[in-house]
Design a protein around this motif. Structure first.
Motif, PDB file in Angstrom:
ATOM      1  N   UNK A  32      19.897 -32.157  28.372  1.00 26.57           N
ATOM      2  CA  UNK A  32      19.766 -32.607  26.854  1.00 26.57           C
ATOM      3  C   UNK A  32      20.173 -31.685  25.793  1.00 26.57           C
ATOM      4  N   UNK A  33      19.927 -30.442  26.110  1.00 30.60           N
ATOM      5  CA  UNK A  33      19.991 -29.426  25.079  1.00 30.60           C
ATOM      6  C   UNK A  33      21.470 -28.590  25.395  1.00 30.60           C
ATOM      7  N   UNK A  34      22.384 -28.969  24.586  1.00 32.94           N
ATOM      8  CA  UNK A  34      23.482 -28.343  24.963  1.00 32.94           C
ATOM      9  C   UNK A  34      23.708 -27.184  24.012  1.00 32.94           C
ATOM     10  N   UNK A  35      23.419 -27.237  22.722  1.00 33.20           N
ATOM     11  CA  UNK A  35      23.573 -26.337  21.804  1.00 33.20           C
ATOM     12  C   UNK A  35      22.809 -24.983  21.876  1.00 33.20           C
ATOM     13  N   UNK A  36      21.537 -25.186  22.077  1.00 32.09           N
ATOM     14  CA  UNK A  36      20.992 -23.825  21.980  1.00 32.09           C
ATOM     15  C   UNK A  36      21.185 -22.606  22.984  1.00 32.09           C
ATOM     16  N   UNK A  37      21.588 -23.129  24.114  1.00 30.06           N
ATOM     17  CA  UNK A  37      21.982 -21.872  25.026  1.00 30.06           C
ATOM     18  C   UNK A  37      22.976 -21.135  24.640  1.00 30.06           C
ATOM     19  N   UNK A  38      24.123 -21.831  23.595  1.00 30.70           N
ATOM     20  CA  UNK A  38      25.319 -21.143  23.065  1.00 30.70           C
ATOM     21  C   UNK A  38      24.617 -20.314  21.995  1.00 30.70           C
ATOM     22  N   UNK A  39      23.715 -20.792  21.211  1.00 33.51           N
ATOM     23  CA  UNK A  39      23.451 -20.240  19.971  1.00 33.51           C
ATOM     24  C   UNK A  39      22.277 -19.002  20.201  1.00 33.51           C
ATOM     25  N   UNK A  40      21.675 -19.229  21.463  1.00 33.95           N
ATOM     26  CA  UNK A  40      20.407 -18.219  21.693  1.00 33.95           C
ATOM     27  C   UNK A  40      21.174 -16.921  22.119  1.00 33.95           C
ATOM     28  N   UNK A  41      22.196 -16.874  22.573  1.00 33.83           N
ATOM     29  CA  UNK A  41      22.765 -15.650  22.847  1.00 33.83           C
ATOM     30  C   UNK A  41      23.000 -14.786  21.666  1.00 33.83           C
ATOM     31  N   UNK A  44      19.624 -13.073  20.663  1.00 34.03           N
ATOM     32  CA  UNK A  44      18.791 -12.454  21.757  1.00 34.03           C
ATOM     33  C   UNK A  44      18.453 -10.804  21.175  1.00 34.03           C
ATOM     34  N   UNK A  45      19.364 -10.201  20.726  1.00 36.20           N
ATOM     35  CA  UNK A  45      19.515  -8.779  20.496  1.00 36.20           C
ATOM     36  C   UNK A  45      18.082  -8.636  19.250  1.00 36.20           C
ATOM     37  N   UNK A  46      18.336  -9.783  18.353  1.00 34.07           N
ATOM     38  CA  UNK A  46      17.120  -9.376  17.265  1.00 34.07           C
ATOM     39  C   UNK A  46      15.978  -9.854  17.893  1.00 34.07           C
TER      40      UNK A  46
END
Length: 60
Positions: A32-41, A44-46
């Protein structure tokens, strides 16, 4: 000819197993969550920097 029937039976059985596993995972919400893995990267450093900063402040 018998091996052909056996191979067809095995391949259909394997396809059904994959279909059942896919349906179970869809019902659990795995896809169901397609967007957050692409945005999470991108963030990640912050998050790691903030976490390290907080750990350093706690040690002082």
């Amino acid at each position: 000819m018998d091996i052909l029937y056996l191979m067809i039976l095995c391949s259909v059985s394997l396809a059904l197993i994959f279909l059942i596993v896919f349906i179970i995972n869809v019902k659990k919400g795995q896809f169901e969550d397609d967007e957050s893995p692409a945005v999470r990267i991108l963030f990640d450093d912050e998050a790691k920097q903030n976490e390290n900063h907080e750990l350093n402040n706690e040690k002082k």
